[in-house]
Design an enzyme around this catalytic site. Structure first.
Site, PDB file in Angstrom:
ATOM      1  N   GLY A  27       0.815  -1.214   0.000  1.00 52.33           N
ATOM      2  CA  GLY A  27       0.000   0.000   0.000  1.00 52.33           C
ATOM      3  C   GLY A  27       0.843   1.256   0.000  1.00 52.33           C
ATOM      4  O   GLY A  27       2.073   1.211   0.083  1.00 52.33           O
ATOM      5  N   SER A  28       0.152   2.389  -0.057  1.00 52.56           N
ATOM      6  CA  SER A  28       0.833   3.666  -0.277  1.00 52.56           C
ATOM      7  C   SER A  28       1.709   4.092   0.894  1.00 52.56           C
ATOM      8  O   SER A  28       2.762   4.709   0.696  1.00 52.56           O
ATOM      9  CB  SER A  28      -0.198   4.751  -0.585  1.00 52.56           C
ATOM     10  OG  SER A  28      -1.162   4.832   0.438  1.00 52.56           O
ATOM     11  N   ALA A  84      -3.132   0.470   6.809  1.00 55.31           N
ATOM     12  CA  ALA A  84      -4.507   0.078   7.134  1.00 55.31           C
ATOM     13  C   ALA A  84      -5.437   1.098   6.502  1.00 55.31           C
ATOM     14  O   ALA A  84      -5.071   2.260   6.315  1.00 55.31           O
ATOM     15  CB  ALA A  84      -4.712   0.010   8.648  1.00 55.31           C
ATOM     16  N   ASP A  85      -6.647   0.660   6.170  1.00 55.02           N
ATOM     17  CA  ASP A  85      -7.622   1.545   5.538  1.00 55.02           C
ATOM     18  C   ASP A  85      -8.482   2.271   6.566  1.00 55.02           C
ATOM     19  O   ASP A  85      -8.925   3.390   6.335  1.00 55.02           O
ATOM     20  CB  ASP A  85      -8.493   0.743   4.573  1.00 55.02           C
ATOM     21  CG  ASP A  85      -7.660   0.133   3.449  1.00 55.02           C
ATOM     22  OD1 ASP A  85      -6.966   0.891   2.754  1.00 55.02           O
ATOM     23  OD2 ASP A  85      -7.685  -1.098   3.298  1.00 55.02           O
ATOM     24  N   LYS A  95      -8.458  -3.716   6.396  1.00 58.98           N
ATOM     25  CA  LYS A  95      -7.372  -3.731   5.426  1.00 58.98           C
ATOM     26  C   LYS A  95      -7.861  -4.431   4.163  1.00 58.98           C
ATOM     27  O   LYS A  95      -8.855  -5.133   4.184  1.00 58.98           O
ATOM     28  CB  LYS A  95      -6.140  -4.455   5.977  1.00 58.98           C
ATOM     29  CG  LYS A  95      -5.465  -3.672   7.104  1.00 58.98           C
ATOM     30  CD  LYS A  95      -4.311  -4.423   7.756  1.00 58.98           C
ATOM     31  CE  LYS A  95      -3.307  -4.969   6.784  1.00 58.98           C
ATOM     32  NZ  LYS A  95      -2.750  -3.968   5.850  1.00 58.98           N
ATOM     33  N   GLY A  96      -7.139  -4.228   3.069  1.00 59.02           N
ATOM     34  CA  GLY A  96      -7.492  -4.918   1.835  1.00 59.02           C
ATOM     35  C   GLY A  96      -7.917  -4.010   0.714  1.00 59.02           C
ATOM     36  O   GLY A  96      -8.340  -4.479  -0.339  1.00 59.02           O
ATOM     37  N   GLU A 104      -1.593 -10.444   3.506  1.00 57.87           N
ATOM     38  CA  GLU A 104      -1.265  -9.581   4.641  1.00 57.87           C
ATOM     39  C   GLU A 104      -1.597 -10.259   5.961  1.00 57.87           C
ATOM     40  O   GLU A 104      -0.830 -10.188   6.922  1.00 57.87           O
ATOM     41  CB  GLU A 104      -2.028  -8.253   4.520  1.00 57.87           C
ATOM     42  CG  GLU A 104      -1.473  -7.348   3.422  1.00 57.87           C
ATOM     43  CD  GLU A 104      -2.343  -6.129   3.137  1.00 57.87           C
ATOM     44  OE1 GLU A 104      -1.810  -5.179   2.545  1.00 57.87           O
ATOM     45  OE2 GLU A 104      -3.533  -6.131   3.489  1.00 57.87           O
TER      46      GLU A 104
END
EC number: 5.3.1.6
Length: 227
Positions: A27-28, A84-85, A95-96, A104
């Protein structure tokens, strides 16, 4: 925002020491952590072995000269740093968003110190505004979609380039638009028992530390979860 992510990623790299087996997230924000590890290997001679959580991160690590092993070649992982989102007040997370939730979670499970790096926009009181990814086997995916639809979970198949998105593990992702998840632990258990669901994006009571980058600097939040 990108600068905040970079600050958090670089801070997380301070927890990586010589001789460690390190989980590299996807992720970013995790991207900046991986970049920093690569730089420390080049400049400091940092000696670590890494396990990655996606093919994208594997490519990044190889480009940076980070030594890799597969998850099955290690007994445990000393520290994993991932994004984490969403993260709630009880240190549950979603997450995802990038599609790597299964890998993950596989990497997170044998990790001794599990760290999330996020910017302050990801911190919420309750999970659910971010759609919950559910990774499902391709066989019978429509059956699962209809089950989620009848339950009122507002499902949608994730797509990429006009086709259904396929994960590194060759599964589909169904995103659930739940609005609010009143009890993430209970809902996670419910999904665990649905046949055809491979994994879901609820990472409940797994994280040890959350590094939050905000306009006023970096904040380190430590979980009180039992080991």
């Amino acid at each position: 925002m990108e600068n905040l992510k970079k600050i958090a990623g670089i801070k997380a790299a301070e927890y990586v020491k010589d001789g460690m087996i390190v989980g590299l997230g996807t992720g970013s924000t995790a991207y900046y952590f991986v970049e920093e590890i690569g730089q420390r290997i080049r400049e400091e001679g940092l000696n670590i072995t890494a396990v990655t959580t996606s093919s994208v991160t594997s490519e990044q690590a190889r480009r940076l000269g980070i030594p890799l092993k597969s998850i099955d070649e290690v007994a445990e992982i000393d520290v994993t740093v991932d994004g984490a989102d969403e993260v709630d007040d009880a240190f549950n997370g979603i997450k995802g968003g990038g599609g790597a939730l299964l890998m993950e979670k596989v990497v997170a499970t044998p990790t001794k110190t599990y760290i999330w790096v996020v910017d302050e926009s990801k911190m919420v009181h309750q999970l659910g505004t971010f759609k919950l990814p559910v990774e499902v086997v391709q066989y019978g995916a429509e059956q699962l979609f209809h089950r989620f639809e009848h339950a009122g979970y507002k499902p949608s198949f994730r797509e990429k380039d006009g086709k259904r998105y396929v994960t590194d593990m060759q599964n589909f992702i169904i995103d659930l638009d739940l609005g609010v998840i009143e009890n993430p632990v209970e809902f996670g258990r419910e999904l665990d028992h649905v046949v055809g669901v491979v994994e879901h994006g609820l990472f409940n009571q797994m994280v040890d530390m959350v590094i939050v980058a905000g306009k006023n600097g970096v904040q380190i939040l430590k979980s009180t979860k039992e080991k």
